[in-house]
Design a protein around this motif. Structure first.
Motif, short mmCIF file in Angstrom:
data_model
loop_
_atom_site.label_atom_id
_atom_site.label_comp_id
_atom_site.label_asym_id
_atom_site.label_seq_id
_atom_site.Cartn_x
_atom_site.Cartn_y
_atom_site.Cartn_z
N LEU A 99 0.83 -1.21 0.00
CA LEU A 99 0.00 0.00 0.00
C LEU A 99 0.87 1.26 0.00
O LEU A 99 0.43 2.32 -0.42
CB LEU A 99 -0.93 0.03 1.22
CG LEU A 99 -2.04 -1.03 1.25
CD1 LEU A 99 -2.82 -0.93 2.55
CD2 LEU A 99 -2.97 -0.87 0.07
N SER B 46 -1.82 -4.26 -7.36
CA SER B 46 -3.27 -4.41 -7.18
C SER B 46 -3.66 -5.87 -7.29
O SER B 46 -4.41 -6.40 -6.45
CB SER B 46 -4.02 -3.61 -8.25
OG SER B 46 -3.85 -2.24 -8.06
N ARG C 17 -2.34 -7.88 -4.25
CA ARG C 17 -3.17 -7.70 -3.04
C ARG C 17 -4.46 -8.50 -3.17
O ARG C 17 -4.91 -9.15 -2.23
CB ARG C 17 -3.49 -6.22 -2.82
CG ARG C 17 -2.36 -5.43 -2.21
CD ARG C 17 -2.86 -4.08 -1.69
NE ARG C 17 -3.37 -3.23 -2.74
CZ ARG C 17 -2.63 -2.37 -3.42
NH1 ARG C 17 -1.34 -2.26 -3.17
NH2 ARG C 17 -3.16 -1.61 -4.35
N GLU D 7 -12.98 5.60 0.76
CA GLU D 7 -13.54 4.36 0.20
C GLU D 7 -12.73 3.89 -1.01
O GLU D 7 -12.57 2.69 -1.23
CB GLU D 7 -14.99 4.64 -0.19
CG GLU D 7 -15.79 3.40 -0.51
CD GLU D 7 -17.23 3.79 -0.77
OE1 GLU D 7 -17.83 4.44 0.11
OE2 GLU D 7 -17.73 3.47 -1.86
N ILE E 218 -9.94 1.97 0.14
CA ILE E 218 -10.34 0.59 0.47
C ILE E 218 -10.40 -0.25 -0.81
O ILE E 218 -9.85 -1.37 -0.87
CB ILE E 218 -11.74 0.58 1.13
CG1 ILE E 218 -11.77 1.46 2.38
CG2 ILE E 218 -12.17 -0.86 1.45
CD1 ILE E 218 -10.89 1.01 3.48
N LEU E 219 -11.09 0.31 -1.83
CA LEU E 219 -11.23 -0.45 -3.08
C LEU E 219 -9.87 -0.77 -3.69
O LEU E 219 -9.64 -1.87 -4.18
CB LEU E 219 -12.08 0.35 -4.08
CG LEU E 219 -13.56 0.49 -3.73
CD1 LEU E 219 -14.25 1.48 -4.66
CD2 LEU E 219 -14.26 -0.86 -3.79
N ARG E 220 -8.96 0.21 -3.63
CA ARG E 220 -7.62 -0.02 -4.18
C ARG E 220 -6.89 -1.08 -3.35
O ARG E 220 -6.21 -1.93 -3.91
CB ARG E 220 -6.82 1.30 -4.20
CG ARG E 220 -7.33 2.32 -5.19
CD ARG E 220 -6.86 2.06 -6.62
NE ARG E 220 -5.45 2.38 -6.77
CZ ARG E 220 -4.50 1.49 -6.96
NH1 ARG E 220 -4.79 0.22 -7.06
NH2 ARG E 220 -3.24 1.84 -7.07
N SER E 221 -7.05 -1.01 -2.04
CA SER E 221 -6.33 -1.98 -1.19
C SER E 221 -6.88 -3.39 -1.39
O SER E 221 -6.17 -4.37 -1.21
CB SER E 221 -6.40 -1.57 0.28
OG SER E 221 -7.72 -1.71 0.74
N LEU E 222 -8.16 -3.49 -1.77
CA LEU E 222 -8.74 -4.81 -2.00
C LEU E 222 -8.28 -5.42 -3.32
O LEU E 222 -8.55 -6.59 -3.59
CB LEU E 222 -10.27 -4.73 -1.99
CG LEU E 222 -10.93 -4.39 -0.65
CD1 LEU E 222 -12.44 -4.27 -0.81
CD2 LEU E 222 -10.60 -5.45 0.40
N GLY E 223 -7.63 -4.58 -4.15
CA GLY E 223 -7.11 -5.12 -5.41
C GLY E 223 -7.76 -4.53 -6.64
O GLY E 223 -7.54 -5.02 -7.75
N THR E 224 -8.57 -3.48 -6.46
CA THR E 224 -9.16 -2.82 -7.63
C THR E 224 -8.05 -2.07 -8.37
O THR E 224 -7.31 -1.30 -7.76
CB THR E 224 -10.25 -1.81 -7.19
OG1 THR E 224 -11.14 -2.49 -6.31
CG2 THR E 224 -11.00 -1.26 -8.37
N ARG E 225 -7.97 -2.31 -9.67
CA ARG E 225 -6.93 -1.64 -10.45
C ARG E 225 -7.31 -0.18 -10.67
O ARG E 225 -8.50 0.16 -10.70
CB ARG E 225 -6.77 -2.31 -11.81
CG ARG E 225 -6.19 -3.71 -11.71
CD ARG E 225 -6.13 -4.31 -13.10
NE ARG E 225 -5.71 -5.70 -13.03
CZ ARG E 225 -5.76 -6.53 -14.08
NH1 ARG E 225 -6.23 -6.09 -15.24
NH2 ARG E 225 -5.35 -7.77 -13.97
N PRO E 226 -6.31 0.70 -10.87
CA PRO E 226 -6.62 2.12 -11.13
C PRO E 226 -7.60 2.29 -12.28
O PRO E 226 -8.53 3.10 -12.21
CB PRO E 226 -5.25 2.71 -11.47
CG PRO E 226 -4.27 1.84 -10.75
CD PRO E 226 -4.86 0.47 -10.78
N GLN F 28 -9.92 0.25 -13.30
CA GLN F 28 -11.27 -0.16 -12.89
C GLN F 28 -11.94 0.91 -12.05
O GLN F 28 -13.14 1.15 -12.16
CB GLN F 28 -11.19 -1.48 -12.12
CG GLN F 28 -10.83 -2.66 -13.01
CD GLN F 28 -10.49 -3.91 -12.22
OE1 GLN F 28 -9.91 -3.84 -11.14
NE2 GLN F 28 -10.80 -5.07 -12.78
N PRO G 45 -3.70 4.21 -2.22
CA PRO G 45 -4.44 3.66 -1.07
C PRO G 45 -3.99 4.24 0.26
O PRO G 45 -4.81 4.59 1.10
CB PRO G 45 -4.15 2.16 -1.14
CG PRO G 45 -3.59 1.89 -2.48
CD PRO G 45 -3.07 3.17 -3.03
N LEU H 126 -5.16 1.49 7.92
CA LEU H 126 -4.05 0.61 7.55
C LEU H 126 -3.16 1.26 6.50
O LEU H 126 -3.66 1.85 5.58
CB LEU H 126 -4.63 -0.69 6.98
CG LEU H 126 -3.63 -1.78 6.67
CD1 LEU H 126 -2.97 -2.28 7.93
CD2 LEU H 126 -4.33 -2.92 5.96
#
Lengths: 240, 408
Positions: free
Chosen positions: A57, A81, A84, B299, B302-310, B312, B400, B408
């Motif tokens: 991150l 991305s 993760r 938010e 969060i989405l980026r940390s969950l693995g959402t690509r830029p 997307q 993120p 985090l």
């Protein structure tokens, strides 16, 4: 035995105006699969920075961080991305569910990113909701759930894609004592039954107490690394 | 990631702040509705002015001897007019036609004198081409059986201070010789067309009497005609078929270049209006997107940390804009159609007002065309997508850790 996380001389410096802050100073840590670890320490000791760096991150200034054997400092943003998405589960202090998605949709989100088929997504979602004791609440939006229930959904979201490790930042801080204990038990059970690796950044004595290994950070360094029980010792011995 | 899921997410994100989404959709929708209405009015106005200009007197097309239109020289008659009239009688595309003879003349009454454009007309055929018959407000239209009757405009009648039954001396220069000839005509009818030019300057007598007065021996200067299909005037067939034997055949776009130019100018005006409107509404959408982004920075972290690509994340913002545009298009199309329909019941009354050399005779009725509900929404959508790229790019660049600084 391979390490899930392995850092060598991991350092991070933040620059705020003309002031340099050494948030992390040459940290060497090795975490094995299946460990249940609490990282504790006072505010500003580097706990969160450590988690940010090992999850990709935040950018690393110097040193190496390997997660599941891969050096994350060499990855592009897109690779990070995807990494993760496939290898790390997150649990945040404030639950941080997407408010416009139902509990099931929040859990499915990562699987959508992974292009898993709808039927498989549905099956895994219902199973994991059952594991966190939220069966029947899949169509509720976060605002329709209690704090404890929201954090259970967050845990379900973190474990549903079978990540190599779950990073949890103060997961019980916003919960009352009873709910916090209940969730801690849940995560502990998941660790024991499924072998999921948990790394907590926490101030919560209950988490420290329950952990197999307690790492204390102080001024950006590892101050102590305590193996608390036989299980952790065995894991350590296996690695040696 | 599945586009359907992203669309659902975008729609729900827009509904987080229903009032804001509704207001911005209404604003954009009103812009679209205004454009549809203004375009409808513009088309209605152009149709009206063309219809007024062609149905009042001009006809859809005319044939003249070459050079007559510019000089009004009475010697420049239509060559072989009998053959052309026969040809027109057998032409499937011609609904009706009428011959005319035209000359400058001097009118004198007991009180006054005035210069007038005198027309010799075929009494029965003229009724099928022009509306002079409908404009009679005193007396009556010319009759085949009548002798030495003249029809004059209301303003000319005022200038000459004559009424029904009173006499006018008409002086003209004769065909070829230029000899002056005079005739005395009795005012049989007075017309009022709302067109000052017609009411002040035109007068009509029977074609046979005109030809006799000017010693023209069956010759004519003009044939005016109407097509069965008005759109034939926009084709070249008429000009190419009848522009021969030193004659010139032209349809209304060539006969009324100022009306055509006004129509084109109006289209350019609509285009400029559309661009300005779309820019304003697009900026409104961009503003809304940025508000939504700033509210949800955490938010996005969060989405980026969950693995959402830029990409997307950016796509999600673009889809939110698309959803706003779709809502706006539905609202705007309904409001625009309703406005056109409601105003179209009675129209906007501009009768009597001259524009581009023609006079509105009927209320302007706004017109709905399919393209208004396809092209304008499509352009709005394209503008919206283009304008959303900047906020989408901004959102995709959010890191993120900065977004979630306190977590985090």
């Amino acid at each position: 035995m391979d390490y899930v996380i392995e850092t060598e001389s991991l350092s991070k410096i933040y620059i705020s105006g003309e002031i340099e802050v050494n948030a992390l100073k040459s940290v060497d840590l090795k975490i094995k699969k299946g460990e249940f670890i609490a990282i504790a320490g006072p505010s500003g000791s580097g706990k969160t920075t450590f988690l940010n760096l090992i999850s990709g991150l935040d950018s690393i200034n110097s040193g190496i961080a390997r997660l599941a054997g891969k050096d994350i400092s060499l990855m592009t943003k897109k690779e990070l991305s995807d990494f993760r998405r496939d290898h790390i589960g997150f649990i945040f202090q404030a639950y941080n569910l997407i408010p416009v998605l139902t509990a099931a949709e929040n859990i499915e989100y990562i699987m959508l990113l992974q292009n898993i088929s709808p039927a498989r997504r549905r099956e895994r979602t219902l199973k994991v909701l059952q594991d966190v004791d939220l069966s029947g609440k899949e169509n509720r939006f976060p605002s329709q759930l209690s704090g404890g229930q929201q954090q259970r959904v967050a845990i379900a979201r973190a474990i549903v894609s079978n990540p190599d490790i779950i990073l949890a930042d103060e997961p019980t801080a916003n919960l009352d004592s009873e709910t916090g204990s209940s969730l801690l038990d849940l995560m502990h059970t998941l660790n024991r039954k499924r072998g999921i690796t948990f790394v907590f950044a926490t101030h919560d004595p209950k988490i420290m107490d329950k952990s197999d290994r307690l790492i204390i950070f102080k001024d950006g360094k590892v101050d102590s690394d305590i193996i608390k029980n036989d299980r952790a010792q065995n894991l350590k011995n296996e690695s040696n | 990631m599945k586009i359907v899921f992203l669309l659902k997410l975008a729609w729900r994100n827009n509904l987080r702040n229903k009032r804001r989404t509704f207001l911005v959709s209404l604003m954009v929708g009103l812009g679209l509705a205004a454009l549809i209405f203004v375009d409808g009015m513009s088309i209605g106005m152009a149709d009206n002015i063309v219809r007024s200009a062609t149905s009042t007197f001009l006809g859809h097309a005319q044939i003249h001897g070459e050079g007559f239109r510019n000089s009004n020289d009475i010697d420049l008659v239509i060559n072989e007019n009998i053959g052309i009239l026969k040809q027109l009688a057998g032409d499937d595309k011609a609904e009706s036609f009428t011959p005319r003879a035209i000359s400058f003349s001097m009118f004198a009454s007991a009180s006054n004198s005035d210069s007038v454009m005198l027309y010799g007309i075929d009494v029965e055929r003229e009724k099928n081409i022009s509306k002079i018959n409908d404009f009679i407000n005193k007396g009556e239209f010319l009759k085949e059986s009548g002798q030495n009757e003249i029809l004059i405009g209301s303003e000319l009648a005022e200038n000459l201070e004559v009424g029904i039954g009173e006499h006018i001396i008409v002086t003209v220069a004769q065909y070829k010789t230029g000899e002056l000839a005079q005739g005395m005509f009795r005012v049989g009818g007075i017309f009022h067309s709302n067109s000052r030019q017609m009411d002040k300057n035109l007068a009509f007598i029977k074609l046979t009497e005109f030809q006799k007065l000017l010693a023209m021996n069956g010759k004519i200067h003009e044939i005016a005609l109407k097509f069965k299909d008005f759109k034939e005037a926009e084709n070249d067939f008429f000009s190419s078929k009848y522009s021969n034997k030193s004659n010139e055949a032209l349809s209304w776009p060539a006969l009324l270049p100022e009306v055509m130019a006004a129509s084109k100018m109006s289209a350019v005006g609509i285009l400029i209006t559309a661009i300005i409107l779309f820019m304003i509404v697009s900026l409104g959408i961009m503003n809304t997107l940025f508000m939504a982004i700033f509210e949800r920075v955490f938010e996005f972290g969060i989405l980026r940390s969950l693995g959402t690509r830029p990409f997307q994340l950016g796509l999600m913002i673009v889809l939110e804009a698309v959803m706003i545009a779709l809502t706006s298009i539905v609202l705007g199309s309904i409001i625009g159609f309703a406005a056109v329909y409601i105003v179209g019941i009675n129209g906007l009354d501009y009768s009597g007002i001259e524009f581009a050399g023609a006079t509105f005779l009927e209320p302007i009725i706004p017109v709905s065309r399919i393209f208004q509900y396809i092209v304008y929404p499509l352009v709005l959508m394209i503008f919206t997508v283009l304008i959303s790229i900047y906020p989408a790019f901004y959102a995709s660049k959010i890191t993120p850790v900065k977004a979630m600084r306190k977590s985090l």
